[in-house]
Design a protein around this motif. Structure first.
Motif, PDB file in Angstrom:
ATOM      1  N   ASP A   3      -5.332  -8.547  -2.821  1.00  0.00           N
ATOM      2  CA  ASP A   3      -6.286  -8.849  -3.873  1.00  0.00           C
ATOM      3  C   ASP A   3      -5.517  -8.759  -5.187  1.00  0.00           C
ATOM      4  N   CYS A   6      -6.262  -5.950  -7.597  1.00  0.00           N
ATOM      5  CA  CYS A   6      -6.392  -4.595  -7.048  1.00  0.00           C
ATOM      6  C   CYS A   6      -5.191  -3.730  -7.446  1.00  0.00           C
ATOM      7  N   PHE A   8      -4.185  -0.857  -6.242  1.00  0.00           N
ATOM      8  CA  PHE A   8      -3.399  -0.317  -5.130  1.00  0.00           C
ATOM      9  C   PHE A   8      -2.562  -1.406  -4.455  1.00  0.00           C
ATOM     10  N   CYS A   9      -3.039  -2.646  -4.442  1.00  0.00           N
ATOM     11  CA  CYS A   9      -2.195  -3.754  -3.974  1.00  0.00           C
ATOM     12  C   CYS A   9      -0.962  -3.876  -4.871  1.00  0.00           C
ATOM     13  N   HIS A  48      -4.879  -5.300   2.046  1.00  0.00           N
ATOM     14  CA  HIS A  48      -6.069  -4.937   1.275  1.00  0.00           C
ATOM     15  C   HIS A  48      -7.321  -4.916   2.147  1.00  0.00           C
ATOM     16  N   HIS A  98      -9.820  -0.097  -2.484  1.00  0.00           N
ATOM     17  CA  HIS A  98      -8.729  -0.413  -1.537  1.00  0.00           C
ATOM     18  C   HIS A  98      -8.613   0.838  -0.675  1.00  0.00           C
TER      19      HIS A  98
HETATM   20 ZN    ZN Z   1      -5.861  -3.818  -2.688  1.00  0.00          ZN
END
Ligand code: ZN
Ligand code: 5GP
Length: 114
Positions: A3, A6, A8-9, A48, A98
Motif C-alpha cells: 500500500d 502505508c 509500515f510498508c 500489506h 498494517h
Molecule cells: Zn502496509
C-alpha cells in the motif's frame, strides 16, 4: 501486495530509514517509536495486510510469532519473560492499518490490559 500510503510498508521497503532488529524474506522487526516498555519491538509482514482479519494464508502468523520468539531469545528475554500482542480493529486498539505484532518486555506488564 503493498500500500503506497502505508507507513509500515515504507519501513519494510526501506523508504523510511529504520534500524531493523531482524528481517527475513517474510517479516521485518524494528523498535516502536513510542515504546510502552523498556523493550518494545514491532514485527510486521513485508506484505500489506490491513489487520489480522485480512490475512488469507495463516502461515504468516507462524512467521510473526516465530520471529518474535527468536528475537526475544536473541535479546535475552527468556528468563524475565515477555508479551506478544496483535491489536485488531477499533476496539482492539489498532492504530496502524498494517498487521503487526508487539513484543513487549522489561517490566512487569499489567493484566488485564486496559
Ligand atoms: Zn502496509
Ligand atoms: P497499534 O496501536 O496499531 O497496535 O500499534 C501501532 C504502533 O506503531 C504504536 O505502538 C506506535 O507507537 C507505532 N508506530 C506508529 N508509527 C510508527 C513509526 O513511524 N515508526 C515506528 N517505529 N513505530 C511507529
Amino acid at each position: 501486495m503493498k500500500d503506497e500510503n502505508c507507513i509500515f510498508c515504507k519501513i519494510a521497503d526501506g523508504k523510511i530509514p529504520t534500524e531493523k532488529i531482524f528481517e527475513n524474506d517474510k517479516v521485518v522487526a524494528f523498535r516502536d517509536i513510542d515504546p510502552q516498555a523498556p523493550t518494545h519491538v514491532l514485527v510486521i509482514p513485508r506484505e500489506h495486510f490491513a489487520s489480522s482479519s485480512q490475512v488469507e494464508d495463516d502461515s504468516i502468523f507462524g512467521d510473526l510469532v516465530g520471529s518474535a520468539v527468536k528475537i526475544a531469545k536473541d535479546l535475552g528475554l527468556d528468563e524475565s519473560g515477555y508479551r506478544m500482542v496483535i491489536n485488531t480493529g477499533k476496539q482492539g486498539g489498532q492504530s496502524v492499518p498494517h498487521l503487526h505484532l508487539h513484543l513487549l518486555a522489561g517490566r512487569n506488564l499489567g493484566w488485564p490490559p486496559g
